[in-house]
Design an enzyme around this catalytic site. Structure first.
Site, PDB file in Angstrom:
ATOM      1  N   HIS B 187      30.741 -80.842  -5.087  1.00 52.36           N
ATOM      2  CA  HIS B 187      30.529 -80.185  -6.375  1.00 52.36           C
ATOM      3  C   HIS B 187      29.188 -79.467  -6.300  1.00 52.36           C
ATOM      4  CE1 HIS B 187      30.957 -79.504 -10.640  1.00 52.36           C
ATOM      5  NE2 HIS B 187      29.792 -80.062 -10.899  1.00 52.36           N
ATOM      6  N   ASP B 313      41.154 -79.692 -12.305  1.00 49.38           N
ATOM      7  CA  ASP B 313      39.937 -80.384 -12.734  1.00 49.38           C
ATOM      8  C   ASP B 313      40.228 -81.239 -13.975  1.00 49.38           C
ATOM      9  OD1 ASP B 313      37.296 -81.189 -12.545  1.00 49.38           O
ATOM     10  OD2 ASP B 313      36.551 -79.554 -13.798  1.00 49.38           O
ATOM     11  N   GLY B 332      34.353 -81.749 -19.541  1.00 54.64           N
ATOM     12  CA  GLY B 332      35.706 -81.954 -19.022  1.00 54.64           C
ATOM     13  C   GLY B 332      36.822 -81.589 -19.976  1.00 54.64           C
TER      14      GLY B 332
END
Lengths: 321, 431
Positions: B187, B313, B332
């Protein structure tokens, strides 16, 4: 005075700072001399007079049990007066520089200084400042010439030769002065040298230093005559260089299953001290193929040989060329 | 999971992303694997006892392979479980999901990998494969047992949404992983540069009064990693890039022949920072949504193949962590179930060919983790989807199967619906 009095070649170096720079003949000369020292050491009367009246200082900046004891015994068996100096008792603790320590010791007129230091090149630096002979007993991650010599002696006595043997040096090559000295020596004497370990423990450019590189131990041990294990220090096995002891032993520890891939008469070596269950399984370390204890005996003989060869260059030597 | 009953899907529009082929015809499945496909199959004579499925008006393609989803087990079952994630994936046409290691305990021990592999077999209709942590406890300091974890079934190594700040740790991990042929997925976010930021750093963030994350937080980390890949030769995948400048860096690295691949989140491919509008917290993401130029660059990256994979994701967050002021809520969004429908936007806008899109959603991700899926190939597992790429609908979050409803496509008009999902020749979803 053994057969140094016999016609032959005079050992051409004043110091033993590394294997690098030694000609194959120099190495063979030391090994031949060491063979004789083995006989001396196996007698009841182990003492010779070669170094009678000479002073040998063992200067150890790094803790060591076996190497220091081995040099001490070697010197004593040749009749020298041996003094041990280690970090704890030296003035280094009080801030003295390496060069000042060398000059101070030099003023006491020793004939031989055996030095171990944690920095590569420190022994060479010291050798330039003193009048006597200097023996490198290990400098940083650079060289440990007497270890390589004793390993070669052990191999030669068991296999009858070194040329053409497949020698796999396994484990932490990156931090190992033993591996460097062995690599140079074994190449000089015509062995087929491999290094085996995870890439994190291999130094940059090792493939250009006369070694074939294997990251898979099973492949690296295939048809090997000699399996030489190296110590992995504790602080390097918890995620920094390798993930864990468990994983290291699984992939790079010497156990009977992996050893079975080497030649049936393959022999196992380790410079000590061993981490049983980390780089080597206990049953292998104590097994029939292990030369580990014999290496210790050869250590004293090789150091006697080195002291004897260098003593011919000392001032006032009756044999001085 | 294996069925011995043969299956024949007839009259479908067949799309094979591997060969970029589209054709009308049938596909035969035997023993859970693709037996044959194309025009040549005689649809009028199915094998005895075969299940015959009429695919008229629908597209048959390999199931999607999603390399990045957070599944709550173990430790966060209130957010998602293996079975709820599996149902959401199946409904979205995703047949393989790689789960992230940020669980409690984290997936940094071979025993946890083993647990997940066995539990997924019991609880999930689709294929759920665990990724393992790259560092112990996801602490960014000591590498995990990469060899043992890989043997236990970990498909790659990543610290999930955390970046490895220490370059020495990254160097050694890449070096060590190379010996085991392990893939490292990273990431990209420089923690110091991104510190306190909650959205893209831009005029909009200034207007909204929200601290920004500059694109450089991503590009600096990416440049560093590429240098380390050049040094070590380790296999490396940039998990999700978000901006045009990252794409340029990837292009250079690939031209150089380095073992580098990259992904993009479905969110960065289909949304931009303006979608945040009135502080919509479901759009607080990492990497953050960038501007429209960056989004366009991501679309072009997918079209050209510079971007290898598209990921959901998928990150379920319960209401409590999302019903907060924007800057204080968790990052998120969920994405498994809407992955295909959202991705088809770039096909409907004529920016990306359907075969190319499906490569990024199935073939390439399967290749990266060494799976035979993601292609219509004799002998490949029959992980397939039957979908209508044009069917329009308005997304109602209540119809989603995920335990959490934090979708960025809440009320959005989407086009493209999955009608059947098959894993190993068995139907796991029908609508």
């Amino acid at each position: 005075m053994s057969n140094l009095t016999a016609p032959g070649r005079l050992f051409p170096h004043r110091h033993l700072l590394g294997i690098e720079g030694l000609a194959p003949d120099d190495i063979i000369q030391l090994l031949d001399l060491a063979d004789e020292a083995v006989e001396v050491s196996r007698q009841i009367e182990k003492k010779k007079a070669t170094l009678r009246g000479r002073t040998q200082i063992n200067l150890f900046f790094e803790a060591s049990t076996r190497t220091q004891a081995s040099f001490e015994l070697a010197g004593k068996r040749l009749g020298a007066d041996v003094m041990n100096m280690s970090v704890g008792s030296s003035s280094i603790k009080k801030g003295e520089t390496l060069i000042d320590t060398a000059m101070t010791l030099n003023a006491m007129r020793p004939d031989l200084i055996v030095v171990r230091h944690h920095s590569a090149g420190a022994v060479q630096l010291l050798a330039r400042k003193v009048d006597c002979s200097v023996i490198n007993a290990g400098d940083g991650q650079h060289e440990h010439p007497t270890q390589a010599l004793l390993d070669a002696l052990t191999i030669r006595r068991n296999k009858g030769r070194i040329r053409g043997l497949v020698v796999a040096i396994c484990g932490d090559i990156l931090h190992s002065r033993v591996a460097r000295s062995n690599l140079i020596l074994l190449n000089a004497l015509g062995a087929d040298v491999r290094v085996v370990g995870p890439s994190t423990l291999l130094p940059t450019g090792i493939e250009n230093m006369g070694a074939k590189v294997f990251n898979n131990m099973r492949e690296g041990l295939k048809d090997a005559d000699i399996v030489m294990m190296l110590r992995l220090q504790r602080e390097r096995m918890n995620g920094s260089f390798v993930p864990s002891v468990k994983e290291y032993f699984r992939y790079f520890g010497l156990d009977s299953e992996k050893l079975a891939l080497a030649k049936p008469d393959a022999l196992v070596m380790h410079p000590g001290p061993m981490n049983r269950g980390v780089e080597i399984a206990s049953d292998i370390a104590d097994g029939a193929q292990s030369l580990i204890r014999e290496q210790v005996e050869m250590g004293v003989a090789v150091r006697m040989a080195v002291l004897e060869a260098l003593s011919r260059h000392l001032p006032n030597s009756e044999l001085r060329a | 999971m294996m069925t011995s009953r043969p299956v024949l899907i007839i009259n479908a529009h067949l799309v094979d992303p591997l060969t970029a082929t589209e054709t009308n015809g049938s596909l035969a499945i035997e023993n859970g694997v693709i037996h044959a496909w194309g025009r040549a199959i005689d649809a009028s004579a199915p094998p005895e006892g075969a299940l015959v499925i009429d695919g008229r008006g629908r597209t048959l393609a390999p199931g999607l392979v999603d390399l990045r989803a957070f599944v709550g087990e173990p430790g966060a079952e209130h957010r998602e479980t293996l079975s709820s994630a599996s149902r959401a994936a199946a409904a979205g046409g995703v047949t393989t999901v790689v789960s992230m290691p940020e669980t409690n305990p984290p997936v940094d021990d071979p025993a946890v990998v083993d647990y997940l592999v066995r539990r997924a077999r019991e609880k999930a209709g689709i294929r759920l494969l665990p990724a393992a942590a790259l560092t112990k406890g996801l602490n960014g300091k000591e590498m995990t047992e990469i060899g043992l974890l890989k043997e236990a079934g970990a498909v790659f190594f990543t610290d999930g949404a955390r970046s490895i700040a220490n370059a020495q740790v990254m160097r050694r991990a890449l070096t060590y992983a190379r010996d085991f042929g392990a893939l490292i997925v990273h990431h990209l976010e420089d923690a110091a540069l991104a510190d306190g930021g909650v959205m893209n750093e831009s005029e909009l963030s200034s207007r909204l009064g929200l601290p920004g994350i500059p694109r450089e937080a991503e590009t600096i980390m990416l440049e560093r990693d590429i240098s380390l890949v050049r040094l070590t030769g380790g296999r490396y995948h940039a998990a999700m890039i978000s901006c045009a400048s990252s794409l340029e860096i990837i292009a250079r690295a690939k031209a150089e022949g380095l073992p580098i691949t990259c992904g993009v989140s479905i969110n960065n491919l289909t949304l931009n920072e303006n979608d945040i509008s009135t502080y919509r917290t479901f759009l607080k993401l990492s990497p953050p949504l960038r501007d429209e130029d960056d989004r366009r660059a991501m679309v072009e990256g997918v079209a050209s193949g510079l971007i290898d994979v598209i990921v959901s994701d998928h990150n379920p967050q319960d209401v409590e962590t999302k019903r907060q002021p924007f800057a204080e809520c968790a990052d998120g969004a969920i994405g498994l179930e809407t992955l295909l429908s959202a991705a088809l936007r770039v096909v409907h806008s004529d920016d990306v060919a359907l075969t190319r899109l499906l490569q990024a959603l199935s073939t390439r991700p399967a290749d990266l983790i060494g799976l035979p899926q993601g292609r219509l190939l004799k002998g490949a597992p029959a992980d397939l989807i039957l979908f209508d790429p044009d069917e329009p609908f308005v997304l109602d979050p209540d119809t989603l199967h995920s335990r959490c409803k934090n979708t960025p496509f809440d009320g959005a008009r989407l086009q493209g619906r999955v009608h059947m999902t098959m894993v190993g020749g068995q139907i796991v979803h029908e609508a």
